[in-house]
Design a protein around this motif. Structure first.
Motif, PDB file in Angstrom:
ATOM      1  N   GLN A 173       0.813  -1.211   0.000  1.00 48.62           N
ATOM      2  CA  GLN A 173       0.000   0.000   0.000  1.00 48.62           C
ATOM      3  C   GLN A 173       0.852   1.269   0.000  1.00 48.62           C
ATOM      4  OE1 GLN A 173      -3.659  -0.959   0.356  1.00 48.62           O
ATOM      5  NE2 GLN A 173      -3.560   0.775  -1.017  1.00 48.62           N
ATOM      6  N   ASP A 174       2.014   1.246   0.642  1.00 48.55           N
ATOM      7  CA  ASP A 174       2.882   2.424   0.631  1.00 48.55           C
ATOM      8  C   ASP A 174       3.363   2.739  -0.783  1.00 48.55           C
ATOM      9  OD1 ASP A 174       2.674   2.839   3.338  1.00 48.55           O
ATOM     10  OD2 ASP A 174       4.576   1.870   3.838  1.00 48.55           O
ATOM     11  N   THR A 206      -1.759  -2.138   4.078  1.00 49.41           N
ATOM     12  CA  THR A 206      -0.668  -1.970   5.045  1.00 49.41           C
ATOM     13  C   THR A 206      -0.060  -0.572   4.967  1.00 49.41           C
ATOM     14  OG1 THR A 206       0.966  -2.856   3.477  1.00 49.41           O
ATOM     15  CG2 THR A 206      -0.137  -4.435   4.937  1.00 49.41           C
ATOM     16  N   LEU A 207      -0.894   0.433   4.811  1.00 51.19           N
ATOM     17  CA  LEU A 207      -0.397   1.805   4.716  1.00 51.19           C
ATOM     18  C   LEU A 207       0.294   2.207   6.017  1.00 51.19           C
ATOM     19  CD1 LEU A 207      -0.530   4.272   2.694  1.00 51.19           C
ATOM     20  CD2 LEU A 207      -2.334   5.142   4.198  1.00 51.19           C
ATOM     21  N   HIS A 229      -8.348   0.907   8.150  1.00 50.68           N
ATOM     22  CA  HIS A 229      -7.419  -0.216   8.342  1.00 50.68           C
ATOM     23  C   HIS A 229      -6.033   0.203   7.839  1.00 50.68           C
ATOM     24  CE1 HIS A 229      -6.232  -4.532   8.745  1.00 50.68           C
ATOM     25  NE2 HIS A 229      -5.323  -4.145   7.864  1.00 50.68           N
ATOM     26  N   HIS A 230      -5.268   0.785   8.743  1.00 43.36           N
ATOM     27  CA  HIS A 230      -3.960   1.337   8.393  1.00 43.36           C
ATOM     28  C   HIS A 230      -2.996   1.121   9.554  1.00 43.36           C
ATOM     29  CE1 HIS A 230      -4.488   4.729  11.174  1.00 43.36           C
ATOM     30  NE2 HIS A 230      -5.751   4.720  10.773  1.00 43.36           N
ATOM     31  N   PHE A 231      -1.722   1.460   9.314  1.00 42.03           N
ATOM     32  CA  PHE A 231      -0.676   1.310  10.326  1.00 42.03           C
ATOM     33  C   PHE A 231       0.048   2.640  10.534  1.00 42.03           C
ATOM     34  CE2 PHE A 231      -1.592  -2.849   8.727  1.00 42.03           C
ATOM     35  CZ  PHE A 231      -1.445  -3.702   9.810  1.00 42.03           C
ATOM     36  N   LEU A 232      -0.713   3.725  10.532  1.00 39.79           N
ATOM     37  CA  LEU A 232      -0.132   5.061  10.687  1.00 39.79           C
ATOM     38  C   LEU A 232       0.092   5.390  12.155  1.00 39.79           C
ATOM     39  CD1 LEU A 232      -2.294   7.179   8.214  1.00 39.79           C
ATOM     40  CD2 LEU A 232      -0.177   5.938   7.756  1.00 39.79           C
ATOM     41  N   TYR A 281      -0.521  -6.582   7.979  1.00 42.42           N
ATOM     42  CA  TYR A 281      -1.467  -7.506   7.355  1.00 42.42           C
ATOM     43  C   TYR A 281      -2.606  -6.719   6.704  1.00 42.42           C
ATOM     44  CZ  TYR A 281      -3.321  -6.584  12.012  1.00 42.42           C
ATOM     45  OH  TYR A 281      -3.726  -5.961  13.173  1.00 42.42           O
ATOM     46  N   VAL A 282      -3.121  -7.286   5.646  1.00 44.39           N
ATOM     47  CA  VAL A 282      -4.254  -6.684   4.956  1.00 44.39           C
ATOM     48  C   VAL A 282      -5.535  -7.118   5.646  1.00 44.39           C
ATOM     49  CG1 VAL A 282      -3.007  -6.619   2.772  1.00 44.39           C
ATOM     50  CG2 VAL A 282      -4.479  -8.582   3.299  1.00 44.39           C
ATOM     51  N   ALA A 283      -6.617  -6.421   5.351  1.00 42.96           N
ATOM     52  CA  ALA A 283      -7.886  -6.705   6.004  1.00 42.96           C
ATOM     53  C   ALA A 283      -8.511  -8.003   5.517  1.00 42.96           C
ATOM     54  CB  ALA A 283      -8.848  -5.541   5.782  1.00 42.96           C
ATOM     55  N   VAL A 284      -8.344  -8.321   4.226  1.00 41.57           N
ATOM     56  CA  VAL A 284      -8.975  -9.506   3.637  1.00 41.57           C
ATOM     57  C   VAL A 284      -7.922 -10.292   2.868  1.00 41.57           C
ATOM     58  CG1 VAL A 284     -10.673 -10.358   1.979  1.00 41.57           C
ATOM     59  CG2 VAL A 284     -11.241  -8.416   3.451  1.00 41.57           C
TER      60      VAL A 284
END
Length: 335
Positions: free
Chosen positions: A246-247, A271-272, A296-299, A330-333
Motif C-alpha cells: 500500500q505504501d 498496510t499503509l 485499516h492502516h498502520f499510521l 497484514y491486509v484486512a482480507v
C-alpha cells in the motif's frame, strides 16, 4: 415490491449506502443477526432467495445458484435450471439485476452470455454473491468474465467476489459505470486487463488487491494503465485497497494523472504506514477530494493528525488503526 423489503427488516441493518456509490468497510453491506451475516441488497434492490411471480421483475436482484459443491471436481452448475425457472416465472425482458450464488460463479459468464437475447434489460450482475460466514473469500471460484461484458454491452455494473481461476481480457465497454473486485488476491493479469480496457462511462472502480498467497501477484507497474486514466475519462471513485504494498501504491497515486479528476479515493484495508502517508502529503494536491478512505492502516498518531490538518475540507477516514508494535503488517482480507 414492498413485500420483499418487509422480509429484510432486522435489528442490525446493513449500511444503507451502496458500495458502488462510495467506499464502505468490508462487512458494512451485511446485516448481522442470530442467523449469521446476510447480504440483502445489490444495486439498490432487494435480493430474494426464491423465484416467484412478481408484479415488477425489474425491482428485484434475482439470486441464481451456479456451483453447488466446493472443490475442483464439482460436478457442474445449477445455473441452467435456475435461469430456465426464472425465465418461465417472470418476464426476462424486465429483469435488470442478477446475483450469482453458490460455491463459485465459474460457469455464469458463459451461460449468461448465451442467454443475452432473453435478458435485454440486464444492467447489474454480481458474481460470487456469498455470505462471509459460509465461505472463505479464497474458496469462491470464478472464470473468464470477458464473455459477460462482451455479450451485454449495456451492462452498467459488475461486481466480482473471489478470484480463484479469475481471468479477464481487455475490453471496450461504453456503458459500464461500476466495476468492483472483492478478493483476497487479485491476479495481476486482471489488473492489467482493466487498465488496458476502454471504459468511457466508468465512475467507480474498486480493486481489493490482496496477497500473493491467494493470487494477488500484481505490482505497482500493473496499475499504470489505471493510474494514467487513459481509458477512464469519467472516473470519480478509485479504490486500490487491501494491498501489502500500500505504501508503494500511495507513492504512485501521489503522482498519478487520474487523481485530479477523482471525487473519492480509497487506499484502505491494506498496510499503509507513515511512508505512504508522507508520499500522499508531499505529492499532488488532494484537497479537491470529497473523501479519502484509509480505514485499516498502520499510521502513527502523528501522521494521522498531519493528514487531517493537511486536508481540512476532505472527509478522511482513519478508523480501524492497527497496532504498530512489531513488523508484522497484514491486509484486512486475504483468506
Amino acid at each position: 415490491m414492498d413485500d420483499f423489503d418487509e422480509e429484510f427488516s432486522g435489528e442490525t441493518p446493513a449500511d444503507p449506502r451502496d458500495p458502488g456509490e462510495t467506499f464502505l468497510p468490508r462487512d458494512a453491506v451485511y446485516r448481522h443477526d442470530m442467523g449469521g451475516s446476510h447480504r440483502e441488497r445489490f444495486a439498490g434492490l432487494p435480493v430474494p432467495y426464491d423465484i416467484r411471480p412478481v408484479a415488477d421483475p425489474g425491482r428485484v436482484a434475482w439470486a441464481l445458484c451456479d456451483e453447488t459443491e466446493i472443490g475442483h471436481d464439482a460436478p457442474g452448475s445449477a445455473l441452467p435450471d435456475g435461469l430456465d425457472k426464472l425465465l418461465r416465472t417472470v418476464n426476462g425482458a424486465e429483469v435488470q439485476a442478477l446475483v450469482i450464488t453458490g460455491f463459485g460463479a465459474t460457469n455464469a459468464p458463459r451461460l449468461l452470455a448465451e442467454h443475452a437475447d432473453h435478458l435485454p434489460a440486464l444492467r447489474s450482475v454480481f458474481l460470487g454473491f456469498v455470505e462471509p460466514e459460509h465461505w472463505e473469500i479464497s474458496w469462491i471460484r470464478q472464470g473468464d468474465i470477458t464473455p459477460l461484458l462482451e455479450a451485454y454491452p449495456r451492462l452498467e455494473r459488475l461486481d466480482v467476489r473471489g478470484s480463484e481461476g479469475l481471468t479477464m481480457r481487455p475490453v471496450t465497454h461504453r456503458h459500464l459505470k461500476v466495476l468492483r473486485f472483492e478478493t483476497g488476491g487479485l491476479p495481476g493479469e486482471v489488473v492489467r486487463a482493466v487498465g488496458a480496457s476502454a471504459l468511457p462511462s466508468l465512475q467507480h472502480l474498486e480493486l481489493w488487491l490482496g496477497i500473493d498467497q491467494y493470487g494477488g501477484d500484481s505490482t505497482v507497474a500493473d496499475l499504470d494503465g489505471i493510474l494514467s486514466g487513459a481509458g477512464l475519462p469519467a472516473l470519480k471513485r478509485l479504490g486500490l485497497r487491501d494491498s501489502p504494498i500500500q505504501d508503494d501504491i500511495a507513492a504512485a497515486v501521489a503522482a498519478a494523472p487520474v487523481v485530479a479528476r477523482l471525487e473519492e479515493l480509497s487506499l484502505g484495508m491494506g498496510t499503509l504506514t507513515d511512508r505512504g502517508a508522507e508520499a500522499l502529503l508531499s505529492g499532488q494536491p488532494l484537497s479537491h477530494l470529497r473523501a479519502l478512505d484509509l480505514r485499516h492502516h498502520f499510521l502513527s498518531e502523528t501522521l494521522a493528525a498531519r493528514l487531517r490538518r493537511g486536508l481540512p475540507g476532505v472527509a478522511v477516514d482513519l478508523e480501524d488503526a492497527q497496532p504498530r508494535g512489531d513488523d508484522w503488517l497484514y491486509v484486512a482480507v486475504s483468506e
